[in-house]
Enzyme design. Structure first.
Site, PDB file in Angstrom:
ATOM      1  N   ASN A   1       0.824  -1.212   0.000  1.00 14.00           N
ATOM      2  CA  ASN A   1       0.000   0.000   0.000  1.00 14.00           C
ATOM      3  C   ASN A   1       0.855   1.258   0.000  1.00 14.00           C
ATOM      4  O   ASN A   1       0.579   2.204  -0.724  1.00 14.00           O
ATOM      5  CB  ASN A   1      -0.865   0.027   1.257  1.00 14.00           C
ATOM      6  CG  ASN A   1      -2.237  -0.570   1.021  1.00 14.00           C
ATOM      7  OD1 ASN A   1      -2.955  -0.133   0.149  1.00 14.00           O
ATOM      8  ND2 ASN A   1      -2.558  -1.584   1.782  1.00 14.00           N
TER       9      ASN A   1
ATOM     10  N   HIS B   1      -3.132   3.078  -2.203  1.00 12.09           N
ATOM     11  CA  HIS B   1      -4.269   2.350  -1.655  1.00 12.09           C
ATOM     12  C   HIS B   1      -5.157   1.753  -2.765  1.00 12.09           C
ATOM     13  O   HIS B   1      -5.692   0.649  -2.633  1.00 12.09           O
ATOM     14  CB  HIS B   1      -5.091   3.301  -0.780  1.00 12.09           C
ATOM     15  CG  HIS B   1      -5.899   2.615   0.252  1.00 12.09           C
ATOM     16  ND1 HIS B   1      -5.367   2.126   1.411  1.00 12.09           N
ATOM     17  CD2 HIS B   1      -7.226   2.328   0.287  1.00 12.09           C
ATOM     18  CE1 HIS B   1      -6.320   1.560   2.127  1.00 12.09           C
ATOM     19  NE2 HIS B   1      -7.456   1.676   1.467  1.00 12.09           N
TER      20      HIS B   1
ATOM     21  N   GLU C   1      -6.577  -7.368   5.022  1.00 14.24           N
ATOM     22  CA  GLU C   1      -5.976  -8.216   3.980  1.00 14.24           C
ATOM     23  C   GLU C   1      -5.951  -9.672   4.439  1.00 14.24           C
ATOM     24  O   GLU C   1      -5.078 -10.434   4.066  1.00 14.24           O
ATOM     25  CB  GLU C   1      -4.570  -7.714   3.615  1.00 14.24           C
ATOM     26  CG  GLU C   1      -3.865  -6.931   4.692  1.00 14.24           C
ATOM     27  CD  GLU C   1      -3.267  -7.812   5.784  1.00 14.24           C
ATOM     28  OE1 GLU C   1      -3.946  -7.962   6.823  1.00 14.24           O
ATOM     29  OE2 GLU C   1      -2.147  -8.314   5.605  1.00 14.24           O
TER      30      GLU C   1
HETATM   31  P1  GH3 Z   1       2.519  -9.424   7.274  1.00  9.92           P
HETATM   32  O1  GH3 Z   1       3.305  -9.975   6.124  1.00  9.92           O
HETATM   33  O2  GH3 Z   1       3.138  -9.730   8.593  1.00  9.92           O
HETATM   34  O3  GH3 Z   1       1.095  -9.841   7.211  1.00  9.92           O
HETATM   35  O4  GH3 Z   1       2.574  -7.828   7.127  1.00  9.92           O
HETATM   36  P2  GH3 Z   1       1.474  -6.866   6.558  1.00  9.92           P
HETATM   37  O5  GH3 Z   1       2.122  -5.593   6.154  1.00  9.92           O
HETATM   38  O6  GH3 Z   1       0.691  -7.542   5.478  1.00  9.92           O
HETATM   39  O7  GH3 Z   1       0.499  -6.702   7.794  1.00  9.92           O
HETATM   40  P3  GH3 Z   1      -0.004  -5.438   8.566  1.00  9.92           P
HETATM   41  O8  GH3 Z   1      -1.092  -5.973   9.472  1.00  9.92           O
HETATM   42  O9  GH3 Z   1       1.116  -4.682   9.190  1.00  9.92           O
HETATM   43  O10 GH3 Z   1      -0.632  -4.510   7.475  1.00  9.92           O
HETATM   44  C1  GH3 Z   1      -1.806  -4.794   6.809  1.00  9.92           C
HETATM   45  C2  GH3 Z   1      -2.066  -3.680   5.842  1.00  9.92           C
HETATM   46  O11 GH3 Z   1      -3.231  -3.967   5.053  1.00  9.92           O
HETATM   47  C3  GH3 Z   1      -2.350  -2.375   6.525  1.00  9.92           C
HETATM   48  C4  GH3 Z   1      -3.453  -1.748   5.701  1.00  9.92           C
HETATM   49  O12 GH3 Z   1      -2.997  -0.571   5.118  1.00  9.92           O
HETATM   50  C5  GH3 Z   1      -3.743  -2.729   4.613  1.00  9.92           C
HETATM   51  N1  GH3 Z   1      -5.167  -2.860   4.357  1.00  9.92           N
HETATM   52  C6  GH3 Z   1      -6.115  -3.377   5.189  1.00  9.92           C
HETATM   53  N2  GH3 Z   1      -7.330  -3.291   4.596  1.00  9.92           N
HETATM   54  C7  GH3 Z   1      -7.156  -2.729   3.385  1.00  9.92           C
HETATM   55  C8  GH3 Z   1      -8.023  -2.381   2.323  1.00  9.92           C
HETATM   56  O13 GH3 Z   1      -9.238  -2.571   2.360  1.00  9.92           O
HETATM   57  N3  GH3 Z   1      -7.487  -1.823   1.210  1.00  9.92           N
HETATM   58  C9  GH3 Z   1      -6.145  -1.591   1.114  1.00  9.92           C
HETATM   59  N4  GH3 Z   1      -5.683  -1.053   0.003  1.00  9.92           N
HETATM   60  N5  GH3 Z   1      -5.313  -1.890   2.113  1.00  9.92           N
HETATM   61  C10 GH3 Z   1      -5.788  -2.455   3.228  1.00  9.92           C
HETATM   62 MG    MG Z   2      -0.513  -9.205   6.093  1.00 12.97          MG
END
Ligand code: GH3
Ligand code: MG
Length: 303
Positions: free
Chosen positions: A183, A188, A219
């Site tokens: 992201n 986004h 996610e």
């Molecule tokens: P890991 O490999 O440990 O899972 O790290 P990660 O970065 O995937 O996990 P983290 O929980 O730190 O971050 C998840 C990210 O997912 C943060 C947020 O910006 C993004 N995200 C969550 N929901 C949505 C969404 O609906 N749309 C978008 N574009 N991003 C999202």
């Molecule tokens: Mg993740």
């Protein structure tokens, strides 16, 4: 599977002439089923999960209309089916009784065709709107797959079924790797696109009739696989197919493309935990082991 835009109506009357008259009147409005008495009406309802409305005669030999309605309302699977009584009893007390039992409406015999048609149309319009709202309330708006609310309901149902049938139940949590960096780097909007494509890929992998893929939040996705299934193989296919989407992720320290980690559990019916939360927690623990062990991998556990 029936066409979801065409409602199904069941006509129940012991008089063949009455059944035919109603069927003719409504033939352009809906899909029609007929039953000649209370017992066969209940059987029809048990066989056909999609009935929206029943036009129900009150006096029939054997089980009458009130008893049919009482039984429908007593069973969670049929409690929401609409019922319009069609009856020669025009007594106020009878009408009150039917409505108190949960009938939606009352029409009297001899039927006045235009009125019956209008009442059926009105009811079906409302029923179809309610069904559409229900569908939307179960859907994740970003990806179009099931949402968490729907998943939680289906998981509870699957647990009950597993206990009854002594079948095993498999569950998996799937989380996108390094998605925060994705992201941050690609924006986004690109993140949203990636989630849609991943959701679609997962839905393509779990496609047996009772399999369910849902977006659990952010996610993170969940997979429900009732019955006997090689979870490891399903998850491995999911992992591989997500990689094969080839969504470039320069910032990932795991691979050059977006990847997912999967944690799966297989619970034998006799060893199902008491609550669905503890089942989910166990899958979550396996997922986080997959993360710690390097991501872009599948781990499963059986208990
Ligand atoms: P890991 O490999 O440990 O899972 O790290 P990660 O970065 O995937 O996990 P983290 O929980 O730190 O971050 C998840 C990210 O997912 C943060 C947020 O910006 C993004 N995200 C969550 N929901 C949505 C969404 O609906 N749309 C978008 N574009 N991003 C999202
Ligand atoms: Mg993740």
């Amino acid at each position: 599977m029936n066409d979801l835009t065409t409602p199904t109506v069941l006509i129940v009357d012991d008089e063949p002439m009455n059944r035919m008259a109603l069927a003719e009147l409504l033939s352009g409005e809906c899909r029609l089923l007929l039953a000649k008495d209370g017992a066969s009406a209940l059987q029809r309802v048990a066989d056909e999960p999609d009935i929206s409305l029943i036009l129900l005669d009150v006096s029939m030999p054997g089980m009458g209309g009130y008893e049919v309605l009482r039984r429908l309302r007593a069973d969670a699977r049929t409690a929401d089916i609409g019922v319009i009584f069609v009856t020669g009893h025009t007594d106020e007390r009878d009408e009150e009784r039917g409505l108190l039992l949960g009938a939606q409406d009352y029409v009297s015999k001899p039927i006045r065709p235009a009125i019956v048609k209008a009442r059926v149309r009105n009811y079906l319009k409302l029923a179809m709107q309610r069904r559409e709202l229900e569908r939307l309330s179960q859907q994740d708006s970003l990806t179009g797959i099931a949402n968490r609310r729907h998943f939680d309901e289906e998981l509870a149902r699957a647990c009950r079924h597993a206990r009854r049938s002594q079948e095993s139940l498999s569950l998996a949590m799937i989380d996108v790797d390094h998605f925060k960096q994705y992201n941050d780097h690609y924006g986004h909007g690109a993140g949203d696109d990636a989630l849609r494509r991943i959701a679609h890929t997962l839905a393509g992998v779990a496609r047996r009739p009772y399999d369910l893929v849902a977006r659990y939040g952010g996610e993170e996705f969940v997979l429900l696989l009732p019955g006997v299934v090689d979870v490891e193989a399903v998850l491995e296919q999911a992992r591989r197919e997500v990689m094969q989407l080839g969504i470039a992720h320069q910032m990932s320290t795991t691979a050059s493309v977006l990847t997912v980690s999967c944690g799966g559990i297989v619970a034998d019916a006799g060893r199902l935990p008491k609550t669905k939360e503890s089942l989910l927690n166990r899958a979550d623990e396996v997922l986080y082991r997959a993360k710690r062990e390097g991501r872009n991998r599948v781990l499963t556990e059986r208990f």
